[in-house]
Design a protein around this motif. Sequence first.
Motif, PDB file in Angstrom:
ATOM      1  N   GLY A  36     -21.497 -41.949  20.251  1.00 41.03           N
ATOM      2  CA  GLY A  36     -22.742 -42.298  19.513  1.00 41.03           C
ATOM      3  C   GLY A  36     -23.710 -42.070  20.815  1.00 41.03           C
ATOM      4  O   GLY A  36     -24.843 -42.595  20.686  1.00 41.03           O
ATOM      5  N   PHE A  40     -28.903 -35.980  22.239  1.00 44.31           N
ATOM      6  CA  PHE A  40     -28.645 -35.800  20.745  1.00 44.31           C
ATOM      7  C   PHE A  40     -29.248 -34.555  20.650  1.00 44.31           C
ATOM      8  O   PHE A  40     -30.326 -34.072  20.967  1.00 44.31           O
ATOM      9  CB  PHE A  40     -29.421 -36.957  20.016  1.00 44.31           C
ATOM     10  CG  PHE A  40     -28.934 -38.214  20.291  1.00 44.31           C
ATOM     11  CD1 PHE A  40     -27.815 -38.821  19.737  1.00 44.31           C
ATOM     12  CD2 PHE A  40     -29.858 -39.163  21.017  1.00 44.31           C
ATOM     13  CE1 PHE A  40     -27.451 -39.937  19.877  1.00 44.31           C
ATOM     14  CE2 PHE A  40     -29.288 -40.384  21.361  1.00 44.31           C
ATOM     15  CZ  PHE A  40     -27.898 -40.914  20.992  1.00 44.31           C
ATOM     16  N   ASP A  41     -28.636 -33.732  19.518  1.00 47.80           N
ATOM     17  CA  ASP A  41     -29.589 -32.961  18.667  1.00 47.80           C
ATOM     18  C   ASP A  41     -30.538 -33.484  17.860  1.00 47.80           C
ATOM     19  O   ASP A  41     -30.008 -34.335  17.311  1.00 47.80           O
ATOM     20  CB  ASP A  41     -28.324 -31.937  18.139  1.00 47.80           C
ATOM     21  CG  ASP A  41     -28.950 -30.675  17.417  1.00 47.80           C
ATOM     22  OD1 ASP A  41     -29.380 -29.591  18.060  1.00 47.80           O
ATOM     23  OD2 ASP A  41     -29.409 -30.928  16.076  1.00 47.80           O
ATOM     24  N   ASP A  43     -31.153 -32.791  14.883  1.00 49.83           N
ATOM     25  CA  ASP A  43     -30.679 -33.038  13.434  1.00 49.83           C
ATOM     26  C   ASP A  43     -29.673 -34.277  13.387  1.00 49.83           C
ATOM     27  O   ASP A  43     -29.318 -34.791  12.323  1.00 49.83           O
ATOM     28  CB  ASP A  43     -30.042 -31.922  13.077  1.00 49.83           C
ATOM     29  CG  ASP A  43     -30.814 -30.725  12.783  1.00 49.83           C
ATOM     30  OD1 ASP A  43     -32.322 -31.028  12.528  1.00 49.83           O
ATOM     31  OD2 ASP A  43     -30.622 -29.558  12.925  1.00 49.83           O
ATOM     32  N   ASP A  44     -29.199 -34.741  14.606  1.00 54.40           N
ATOM     33  CA  ASP A  44     -28.081 -35.812  14.507  1.00 54.40           C
ATOM     34  C   ASP A  44     -28.787 -37.042  15.223  1.00 54.40           C
ATOM     35  O   ASP A  44     -28.033 -37.883  15.600  1.00 54.40           O
ATOM     36  CB  ASP A  44     -26.901 -35.297  15.390  1.00 54.40           C
ATOM     37  CG  ASP A  44     -26.263 -34.043  14.757  1.00 54.40           C
ATOM     38  OD1 ASP A  44     -26.421 -34.028  13.244  1.00 54.40           O
ATOM     39  OD2 ASP A  44     -25.708 -33.125  15.526  1.00 54.40           O
ATOM     40  N   LEU A  45     -30.181 -36.933  15.454  1.00 55.74           N
ATOM     41  CA  LEU A  45     -30.814 -38.372  15.947  1.00 55.74           C
ATOM     42  C   LEU A  45     -30.775 -39.668  15.212  1.00 55.74           C
ATOM     43  O   LEU A  45     -30.904 -39.593  14.261  1.00 55.74           O
ATOM     44  CB  LEU A  45     -32.311 -37.981  16.148  1.00 55.74           C
ATOM     45  CG  LEU A  45     -33.052 -39.010  17.184  1.00 55.74           C
ATOM     46  CD1 LEU A  45     -32.440 -39.048  18.405  1.00 55.74           C
ATOM     47  CD2 LEU A  45     -34.533 -38.405  17.236  1.00 55.74           C
ATOM     48  N   PRO A  46     -30.034 -40.731  15.558  1.00 58.91           N
ATOM     49  CA  PRO A  46     -29.784 -41.690  15.064  1.00 58.91           C
ATOM     50  C   PRO A  46     -31.046 -42.536  14.946  1.00 58.91           C
ATOM     51  O   PRO A  46     -32.132 -42.378  15.460  1.00 58.91           O
ATOM     52  CB  PRO A  46     -28.737 -42.418  15.833  1.00 58.91           C
ATOM     53  CG  PRO A  46     -29.168 -42.004  17.273  1.00 58.91           C
ATOM     54  CD  PRO A  46     -29.593 -40.566  17.115  1.00 58.91           C
ATOM     55  N   ALA A 190     -33.624 -36.072  22.937  1.00 59.86           N
ATOM     56  CA  ALA A 190     -33.197 -35.142  21.869  1.00 59.86           C
ATOM     57  C   ALA A 190     -33.452 -33.912  22.215  1.00 59.86           C
ATOM     58  O   ALA A 190     -34.840 -33.624  22.649  1.00 59.86           O
ATOM     59  CB  ALA A 190     -33.734 -35.834  20.724  1.00 59.86           C
ATOM     60  N   ARG A 192     -34.563 -30.166  20.550  1.00 60.43           N
ATOM     61  CA  ARG A 192     -34.775 -29.230  18.956  1.00 60.43           C
ATOM     62  C   ARG A 192     -34.711 -27.875  19.363  1.00 60.43           C
ATOM     63  O   ARG A 192     -35.249 -27.132  19.969  1.00 60.43           O
ATOM     64  CB  ARG A 192     -36.153 -29.769  18.821  1.00 60.43           C
ATOM     65  CG  ARG A 192     -36.689 -28.866  17.172  1.00 60.43           C
ATOM     66  CD  ARG A 192     -37.900 -29.145  16.865  1.00 60.43           C
ATOM     67  NE  ARG A 192     -38.166 -30.140  16.258  1.00 60.43           N
ATOM     68  CZ  ARG A 192     -39.217 -30.984  17.116  1.00 60.43           C
ATOM     69  NH1 ARG A 192     -39.814 -30.807  18.246  1.00 60.43           N
ATOM     70  NH2 ARG A 192     -39.310 -32.273  16.420  1.00 60.43           N
TER      71      ARG A 192
END
Length: 220
Positions: A36, A40-41, A43-46, A190, A192
């Motif tokens: 976790g 991050f990508d 699209d996968d940002l928590p 993150a 993009r």
Amino acid sequence: MRLRRKAVDADDVAVEGVAEETAGPDESAGPRDLAGAGPFDVDDLPEDGVARLDLGSLLVAPSDGRELRVQVDEASGAVRAVLLATDAGALELRAFAAPRNGDLWSEIRPQIAADAARRGGTATEREGRFGTELVCEVRLTRPDGQTGTQTSRVIGINGPRWLLRATLLGDPARDPETAGAWEAAIEQVAVRRGNHAMPVGEQLPLSLPEGATPRAVPAT
């Protein structure tokens, strides 16, 4: 925290109209927990409650005590890099297009090392929080005419069709063992990538935040 816009080979200008945010990385972060953990990508940002500033291909979390800046090419006006900076050091962030399945970081590390050697410097591999990284030492001439050595730690992180390159300068480069808070800032980033086709290795575009306006400030 101000967002400052730094033009290459020009004076700094601050960027107004950006709300100040204080949510950022945990300053006491220890060894990296791969489960976790970022970067991050997009699209996968928590849903982690971290307020990130949208700079196009990079979403960066401001953090207390670090000034968020952008580096701008004076000739073209294009944003070239995002920096988190203090008087003691800085973190420069850039993202690049990469193959869907591949290890671009392993491919470009020798190129970075060769560039350091061409400039009369050295580049040494070490294992760090994000895997293999480079510690580069290059001779330079300071504005006062004196010569010195610039130390940098170059970290590469492969993502889905992107590579994040994070370069640490100053104290976090010279003393990696005390750079945990800076490394934690990298984990909050993150990327993009976008769906459009791009040549492998081309830098992903950066932009100023919506509504931001430049304001001249004294050079630092």
